[in-house]
Every structure is written in C-alpha cells, then in structure tokens.
Design an enzyme around this catalytic site. Structure first.
Site, PDB file in Angstrom:
ATOM      1  N   HIS A  59       0.776  -1.182   0.003  1.00 32.42           N
ATOM      2  CA  HIS A  59      -0.148   0.042   0.021  1.00 32.42           C
ATOM      3  C   HIS A  59       0.937   1.359   0.101  1.00 32.42           C
ATOM      4  O   HIS A  59       1.963   1.460   0.768  1.00 32.42           O
ATOM      5  CB  HIS A  59      -1.008  -0.086   1.258  1.00 32.42           C
ATOM      6  CG  HIS A  59      -1.781  -1.125   1.384  1.00 32.42           C
ATOM      7  ND1 HIS A  59      -2.820  -1.300   0.354  1.00 32.42           N
ATOM      8  CD2 HIS A  59      -2.067  -2.240   2.119  1.00 32.42           C
ATOM      9  CE1 HIS A  59      -3.610  -2.431   0.284  1.00 32.42           C
ATOM     10  NE2 HIS A  59      -3.260  -2.830   1.644  1.00 32.42           N
ATOM     11  N   GLY A  72       5.628  -6.993   2.739  1.00 35.31           N
ATOM     12  CA  GLY A  72       5.213  -6.517   1.518  1.00 35.31           C
ATOM     13  C   GLY A  72       3.765  -6.167   1.561  1.00 35.31           C
ATOM     14  O   GLY A  72       3.218  -5.831   0.590  1.00 35.31           O
ATOM     15  N   LYS A  73       3.203  -5.937   2.548  1.00 41.23           N
ATOM     16  CA  LYS A  73       1.830  -5.288   2.959  1.00 41.23           C
ATOM     17  C   LYS A  73       1.965  -3.790   2.888  1.00 41.23           C
ATOM     18  O   LYS A  73       0.889  -3.247   2.397  1.00 41.23           O
ATOM     19  CB  LYS A  73       1.510  -5.977   4.209  1.00 41.23           C
ATOM     20  CG  LYS A  73       1.276  -7.293   4.372  1.00 41.23           C
ATOM     21  CD  LYS A  73       0.826  -7.451   5.916  1.00 41.23           C
ATOM     22  CE  LYS A  73       0.474  -8.881   6.260  1.00 41.23           C
ATOM     23  NZ  LYS A  73       0.485  -9.566   7.490  1.00 41.23           N
ATOM     24  N   ILE A  74       3.234  -3.186   3.169  1.00 36.86           N
ATOM     25  CA  ILE A  74       3.141  -1.498   3.020  1.00 36.86           C
ATOM     26  C   ILE A  74       4.556  -1.447   2.029  1.00 36.86           C
ATOM     27  O   ILE A  74       5.628  -1.951   2.513  1.00 36.86           O
ATOM     28  CB  ILE A  74       3.264  -1.068   4.430  1.00 36.86           C
ATOM     29  CG1 ILE A  74       1.973  -1.276   5.447  1.00 36.86           C
ATOM     30  CG2 ILE A  74       3.584   0.546   4.182  1.00 36.86           C
ATOM     31  CD1 ILE A  74       0.910  -0.569   4.705  1.00 36.86           C
TER      32      ILE A  74
END
EC number: 2.5.1.46
Length: 345
Positions: free
Chosen positions: A263, A291-293
């Site tokens: 994101h 790898g989420k942000i």
C-alpha cells in the site's frame, strides 16, 4: 555529517489564538510526540486524497459506533474520504440499530454491573444499551435474512442488501450502512459471525434458512479492489481483523502475480503497542517486511484513543478538502466477470 542536519527544523511552541481546527493541526506539525503524529496523519490523509487513481480503504474496529463516531464515518463515506470500509460486524449492527431510531446512552464505568443485568442494560465501558432493543434488532436481521432467501453471497453483497432494506424502512441518512449503499461504497465484514448480525443469521438458520455468507469470496473481492486500483491507501481505526484483512490483500495479489509493492499510504490510530507482538499494534515498518506496505509509503501511526482523534481529524479534513475535486473510484461489480474500477469526480 554536519550538526545542522539534525538542527535545521526547530520545534515551534503552540500559541493560543483564534483559528480553525485545520490551522491548529498545521501548527502542531512543528510540535512533538503524538500531537505531531496526529497532525502528520491529517497531512498524509489530505495528500492521499489529492493523488490520482487512489483508492482509500478503511479498517474499523473497536466500539466506535456506540461511542458516538458513526456520523464521522458516514461523513467520510459521503464526502469520499474513504472508498471501501472493512469493519467489525458489531459496528455495523450498532449503526443499523441507531439508523432505525434506537439509541445508546451516556452511562458510567463506575456502576454495579449485576444491577445493570437485572434491569436489562448492557454496558460498553461508559455507554449503556437496552438488551431487549438489541434482541429486537437480532430478530429483525433474522426476518430480513428469511426475506432474502437461500443464497450464497459475500458480506459486501449482504451489506448492500441490508442498506437497501434500511432505506426501505426509512432509516436515518446519517447511517454508515445507508451512506455506503447510497454512495456505492463496499462494506466488508470478514468476521461477520462474530457479532449480533451473526446472532440474527443464526436465528434464521435455526428457523431452517440456508443462507451462506461466503467469507472467501470476501477475500477475493477485496483483493480485486487492490489489484485493480492505481494506488491504495489504508486508514486503520484500531486494528484487529479489519486491519489484517486489508493488509493481506497485498500478499495475496503478489502470490497471484497481479500486484507487487504494498500500500502507498498507511495511517493508523491505535492504543495498542508493538512490543506485545500483536497485529493491532505492529508498526508499518514491520509490515514492509511482509510486502503489505510499500517501503517508500507515507506511514503515520498515532498512538491515541480513536474517539479523541477521529472528530479532530474529520473536522480538519472537512476544512482542508472544501475545494478538493477528487476523482474517486467507481466500483462496477460484474458478477463472475469480476470488478471494474473507473475514477471520476
């Protein structure tokens, strides 16, 4: 490295004078601690709304509706400060309850809870509610589910139908569920069974109804939103299931080879701390490792009671966004063909 690398941006004490909330937030950008973080969150949210092809997803946990925050969230939906809402079932149940004319009541945490129980009063810290009124709402949801009939649908589809039903019943327009229905904002409830909506659907099941809320379809649909958006920003009120439900979209999309990077903006208002290892308090820096942000994302976490932060932030954004002509995403759900997104003013 010269000393002025560290000293070229001095703090500026806050002075007391006539000014707007947004001007106060701008002034607090030069202060310290969580006051500055609150101001930075307003700045980041405002900048996020100015981005092209941006989709903003909000995770909503905690008893925000009983605590009086429902009109803030509804306003954000109506003004397209958020484009997708992921919530606990409890918040949407309490919103529907108030939308149909019922209330929560100013109470006290200094009370005899056994006495409350004997009088049929439920307590949420210092807020009271009438248990019999809740049970009426439980049965209303059961009756509504029976009217829908035997279908399998995502929680997004169910909440759209519930919004339509609330409008038919003359529900208040300041309702979160009604506002989302009116403005084509998807509401996902990934743990819908863990709420009074789940209680109502259980009542309907005991009556013989076979209605399936497909929670894996929820995961697929919310991931499609992320895959097909130009950029994504996330705002978390608290943490819990809504936070991880949104966070994991980036992991799923990456595994499927559709979207990599994380994101682009991330804001959170929380009272949880990272050192206990729970997701609600974990930092956005930690989320980068998954790898989420995105590593380069604007990341702001404010350690604050959301019932303090939300009204201040909403008023500041209300002032800052008056002239903003945002191109918000328009969702076109096409059944088995998936989702189309177009960005329009």
């Amino acid at each position: 490295m010269h000393l002025n690398v560290f000293t070229d941006n001095p703090t500026v004490p806050i002075d007391v004078k006539d000014r707007s909330v947004s001007e106060l937030m701008d002034g607090m950008l030069k202060t310290g601690f969580q006051g500055r973080k609150l101001a930075e969150s307003v700045q980041a949210w405002h900048n996020m709304l100015k981005q092209e092809n941006m989709t903003v997803l909000m995770g909503l946990s905690g008893a925000m509706v009983p605590a009086g925050m429902r009109r803030v969230i509804s306003y954000m939906i109506q003004e397209r400060m958020i484009d997708c809402l992921v919530s606990t079932g409890a918040n949407m149940f309490h919103d529907s309850h108030e939308a149909l004319g019922k209330k929560h009541y100013v109470g006290s945490h200094l009370v005899d809870d056994e006495n409350l129980f004997e009088h049929g009063v439920d307590r949420i810290y210092d807020v009271f509610a009438v248990e019999e009124e809740f049970r009426t709402a439980d049965n209303l949801i059961a009756d509504f589910a029976e009217e829908i009939g035997e279908i399998s649908c995502s929680s997004r589809e169910f909440m759209y139908l519930l919004g339509k039903e609330l409008v038919r019943r003359g529900a208040a327009e300041d309702s979160i569920v009604v506002s989302a229905y009116r403005h084509n904002i998807p509401i996902f409830i990934p743990a819908l069974s863990d709420s009074s909506i789940g209680i109502g659907l259980t009542i309907a099941r005991r009556r013989g109804l076979k209605l399936d809320i497909d929670q894996i379809k929820d995961v697929d649909e919310v991931t499609q939103i992320v895959e097909k958006s130009g950029k994504t920003g996330v705002v978390y009120i608290g943490g819990g299931v809504p936070k991880n439900f949104i966070q994991q979209t980036e992991v799923i999309a990456s595994i499927l080879g559709m979207h990599i990077g994380g994101h682009d903006y991330a804001i959170q208002y929380t009272t949880d701390a990272p050192h206990w290892g729970g997701l609600s308090g974990c930092t956005f820096d930690e989320a980068v490792s998954w790898g989420k942000i995105a590593a380069q994302a604007k990341k702001v976490q404010v350690f604050v009671d959301a019932t303090i932060a939300l009204p201040i932030v909403a008023h500041a954004l209300h002032e800052k966004c008056r002239e903003l002509k945002r191109k918000a995403p328009i969702f076109n759900w096409k059944g088995p063909e998936g989702l189309d997104i177009d960005y329009r003013e």
